[in-house]
Design a protein around this motif. Structure first.
Motif, PDB file in Angstrom:
ATOM      1  N   PRO A  75       0.820  -1.265  -0.028  1.00 31.42           N
ATOM      2  CA  PRO A  75      -0.002  -0.173   0.234  1.00 31.42           C
ATOM      3  C   PRO A  75       0.794   1.128   0.075  1.00 31.42           C
ATOM      4  O   PRO A  75       1.850   1.190   0.701  1.00 31.42           O
ATOM      5  N   GLU A  76       0.444   2.286  -0.527  1.00 27.49           N
ATOM      6  CA  GLU A  76       1.064   3.773  -0.668  1.00 27.49           C
ATOM      7  C   GLU A  76       1.357   4.175   0.526  1.00 27.49           C
ATOM      8  O   GLU A  76       2.352   4.793   0.825  1.00 27.49           O
ATOM      9  N   PHE A  77       0.402   4.166   1.359  1.00 33.85           N
ATOM     10  CA  PHE A  77       0.583   4.992   2.755  1.00 33.85           C
ATOM     11  C   PHE A  77       1.418   4.170   3.441  1.00 33.85           C
ATOM     12  O   PHE A  77       1.977   4.810   4.539  1.00 33.85           O
ATOM     13  N   SER A  78       1.974   3.065   3.518  1.00 34.29           N
ATOM     14  CA  SER A  78       2.934   2.355   3.985  1.00 34.29           C
ATOM     15  C   SER A  78       4.380   3.113   3.799  1.00 34.29           C
ATOM     16  O   SER A  78       5.330   2.747   4.466  1.00 34.29           O
ATOM     17  N   SER A  79       4.626   3.677   2.824  1.00 37.82           N
ATOM     18  CA  SER A  79       6.024   4.314   2.189  1.00 37.82           C
ATOM     19  C   SER A  79       6.204   5.598   2.418  1.00 37.82           C
ATOM     20  O   SER A  79       5.257   6.379   2.394  1.00 37.82           O
ATOM     21  N   PHE A  80       7.274   6.247   2.187  1.00 34.47           N
ATOM     22  CA  PHE A  80       7.887   7.442   2.066  1.00 34.47           C
ATOM     23  C   PHE A  80       8.610   7.860   0.722  1.00 34.47           C
ATOM     24  O   PHE A  80       9.701   7.195   0.724  1.00 34.47           O
ATOM     25  N   ILE A  81       8.327   8.746   0.052  1.00 33.89           N
ATOM     26  CA  ILE A  81       8.916   8.986  -1.227  1.00 33.89           C
ATOM     27  C   ILE A  81       9.376  10.514  -1.192  1.00 33.89           C
ATOM     28  O   ILE A  81       8.792  11.367  -0.643  1.00 33.89           O
ATOM     29  N   LYS A  82      10.660  10.663  -1.585  1.00 30.40           N
ATOM     30  CA  LYS A  82      11.188  11.672  -1.702  1.00 30.40           C
ATOM     31  C   LYS A  82      12.250  12.093  -2.678  1.00 30.40           C
ATOM     32  O   LYS A  82      12.798  10.977  -3.120  1.00 30.40           O
ATOM     33  N   VAL A 187      -0.414  11.119  -8.030  1.00 29.44           N
ATOM     34  CA  VAL A 187       0.958  11.018  -7.957  1.00 29.44           C
ATOM     35  C   VAL A 187       1.433  12.200  -8.962  1.00 29.44           C
ATOM     36  O   VAL A 187       0.770  12.319  -9.954  1.00 29.44           O
ATOM     37  N   VAL A 188       2.171  13.079  -8.553  1.00 29.51           N
ATOM     38  CA  VAL A 188       2.879  14.001  -9.388  1.00 29.51           C
ATOM     39  C   VAL A 188       4.311  13.628  -9.672  1.00 29.51           C
ATOM     40  O   VAL A 188       5.060  13.079  -8.819  1.00 29.51           O
ATOM     41  N   ALA A 189       4.565  13.680 -11.020  1.00 31.35           N
ATOM     42  CA  ALA A 189       6.038  13.265 -11.511  1.00 31.35           C
ATOM     43  C   ALA A 189       6.354  13.836 -12.741  1.00 31.35           C
ATOM     44  O   ALA A 189       5.796  14.817 -13.523  1.00 31.35           O
ATOM     45  N   GLU A 190       7.832  13.739 -12.797  1.00 32.68           N
ATOM     46  CA  GLU A 190       8.102  14.468 -13.816  1.00 32.68           C
ATOM     47  C   GLU A 190       9.145  13.487 -14.531  1.00 32.68           C
ATOM     48  O   GLU A 190      10.251  13.255 -14.035  1.00 32.68           O
ATOM     49  N   GLY A 191       8.862  12.761 -15.715  1.00 33.24           N
ATOM     50  CA  GLY A 191       9.771  11.946 -16.344  1.00 33.24           C
ATOM     51  C   GLY A 191       9.391  10.506 -15.482  1.00 33.24           C
ATOM     52  O   GLY A 191       8.452  10.242 -15.056  1.00 33.24           O
ATOM     53  N   SER A 197       3.330  11.816  -3.486  1.00 29.69           N
ATOM     54  CA  SER A 197       1.641  10.877  -3.892  1.00 29.69           C
ATOM     55  C   SER A 197       0.858  11.383  -2.538  1.00 29.69           C
ATOM     56  O   SER A 197       1.624  11.590  -1.647  1.00 29.69           O
ATOM     57  N   SER A 198      -0.361  11.240  -2.760  1.00 37.89           N
ATOM     58  CA  SER A 198      -1.233  11.471  -1.935  1.00 37.89           C
ATOM     59  C   SER A 198      -2.254  10.204  -2.017  1.00 37.89           C
ATOM     60  O   SER A 198      -2.617   9.866  -3.123  1.00 37.89           O
ATOM     61  N   ILE A 199      -3.126  10.068  -1.010  1.00 43.44           N
ATOM     62  CA  ILE A 199      -4.215   8.889  -0.853  1.00 43.44           C
ATOM     63  C   ILE A 199      -5.317   9.915  -0.257  1.00 43.44           C
ATOM     64  O   ILE A 199      -5.393  10.590   0.753  1.00 43.44           O
TER      65      ILE A 199
END
Length: 474
Positions: A75-82, A187-191, A197-199
């Motif tokens: 699940p997305e809410f289990s992770s931390f992206i930076k 999700v906001v991404a560039e390439g 990301s938000s839930i």
């Protein structure tokens, strides 16, 4: 996916999804979605790994899947992206620098976290790094459930990584909205760089459009050119609202794999995408795999043992089959000999014909067995020439062998650079070894060099070529 076949498992708070593609990656062989009891996955982790493992085990059984290697989406809410920017530094220092800077956003001590990263952009003066982290105890809950089901997890990632992969062809700024199972992932991404990301919980009445607008405002430095919409609950009304609210064109994911109804494809976007990735380990700087290196080696070793066991079983079956046919022929000849001894007149023209037929059947089975035994490869077939190529100044510590792809990886210690070079040259003399690679970082020390060697064993690999490789992440 490039290389090894595996099965995708996506675990959300309410669903368990399984997808398996054919080797061509264009046809879905197996797929299903199973409801999970409320509360089984909550609080950023698995409440009952044993119960989850039973669901996984029953699902694989109902689908008739025998493959043990799996990829896992948690699940997305289990992770931390930076996203991290770092000055151009040596490969040896890059991993340490990423982990040091990541401490600023990690919610716990680095020792309690699992983290992996990849270089998503490089300029003459800096690296753009995408880092993903998760608490060890949370990851262990998911991995333990999969392992207890008798499976071998080789790669772990998050939904945002999977969704972003489906848009990799678009190198500009983009916003991805995935709506399914009562929630939306924005999700906001560039390439290939995920910025955030938000839930959004639809059950709580949250507005997907306003969340998407807030995300676009927060990452105002990114020029969003495209909006992608997916998921079985992504309606045409939502598409129109997103387009109007963000003032940008919205494109629905258009995937057309065979083997699955067109109306079902949107539901399986995330596990389908994982099938398109590689099972490369965390040390690869072009991929992200949240499974720690030690865990990867553990499951690869288990996989190797299963491969060896399968080879032994198959070989044994054919050998015993050959013995059975040969034994039947022996008893037939003995019987004919006794009949002829009692009454030579009993001989008929049919005896030589039947004898020839039985002998032909025996020869065919024996020839098949011989061919299987000759083409079957065992670890000692690879390890014996490796040990023969090293001198006493080279010590091998660990090895990984994939008998299906022929990929081999060695780690060890060389007394000096000369000894390591001689080891590499001796390996290159063996026509069965190809793509022999040693990172430059392995030669940095003057003495007691800790090295990594990777190559392909050609009898189960591909055409021999030579190349070099960059230094892997530590």
């Amino acid at each position: 996916m490039a290389g090894k076949s595996f099965v995708s498992i996506y675990i959300s708070p309410t669903k368990l999804q399984v997808v398996k593609l054919a080797a061509s990656k264009k046809r879905v062989e197996k797929f299903t979605s199973v409801d999970l009891p409320q509360g089984l996955v909550m609080g950023y982790g698995v409440g009952d790994p044993r119960a989850l493992s039973e669901f996984i085990k029953k699902t694989f059984s109902s689908l008739g899947i025998r493959e043990k290697s799996v990829g896992l989406v948690v699940p997305e809410f289990s992770s931390f992206i930076k996203s991290i920017k770092l000055p151009k530094i040596g490969q040896n220092d890059l991993d340490e620098a990423v982990r040091w800077q990541a401490q600023d956003f990690l919610p716990a001590a680095a020792s309690d976290m699992v983290m992996d990263w990849k270089v998503v952009r490089e300029s003459p003066v800096e690296y753009q790094i995408l880092s993903v982290a998760m608490k060890k105890e949370v990851l262990a809950g998911f991995v333990d459930a999969v392992e207890e089901a008798g499976l071998l997890p080789l790669v772990v990632e998050t939904p945002s990584l999977s969704l972003s992969r489906l848009t990799d062809a678009h190198t500009t700024g983009k916003l991805i909205v995935y709506v399914d199972f009562g929630e939306a992932i924005v999700v906001v991404a560039e390439g290939s760089k995920i910025l955030g990301s938000s839930i959004v919980s639809l059950a709580e009445g949250s507005d997907v459009v306003s969340t998407a607008q807030a995300a676009a405002r927060h990452y105002k430095d990114v020029q969003i050119e495209k909006i992608f919409l997916g998921g079985s609950e992504a309606t045409s009304q939502l598409l129109e609202k997103l387009s109007k609210g963000l003032g940008k064109p919205v494109e629905q994911f258009k995937l057309t794999p065979s083997g699955i109804p067109a109306q079902e494809v949107q539901k399986y976007l995330i596990p389908y995408s994982l099938q398109l990735t590689s099972t490369a380990g965390p040390e690869e700087e072009t991929t992200i795999n949240l499974l720690p290196p030690k865990w990867v080696r553990k499951y690869l070793n288990k996989k190797l043992k299963l491969q060896i066991l399968s080879l032994l079983v198959i070989s044994s079956l054919f050998i015993w089959g050959s013995l059975g046919v040969a034994g039947a022929l022996y008893f037939y000849l003995n019987g004919q000999q006794r009949l002829l001894a009692l009454d030579p007149a009993v001989s008929s023209v049919n005896v030589p014909q039947e004898l020839s037929q039985r002998a032909g059947e025996a020869n065919k089975v024996i020839a098949t067995t011989k061919a299987i035994v000759e083409t079957s490869k065992y670890p000692q077939d690879i390890l014996n020439p490796i040990f023969a190529a090293r001198s006493v100044e080279v010590t091998l510590i660990d090895y990984k062998i994939d008998l299906e792809t022929g990929k081999v990886a060695l780690t060890g210690i060389a007394a000096n650079r000369k000894a390591l070079l001689e080891f590499k040259e001796n390996l290159e003399k063996n026509e069965a070894f190809s793509l022999i690679q040693i990172p430059v970082s392995s030669f940095e020390a003057e003495a007691d060099l800790e090295f990594v060697v990777s190559f392909i064993y050609l009898p189960v690999g591909t055409k021999k070529v030579t190349t070099s490789t960059p230094a892997p992440k530590k």
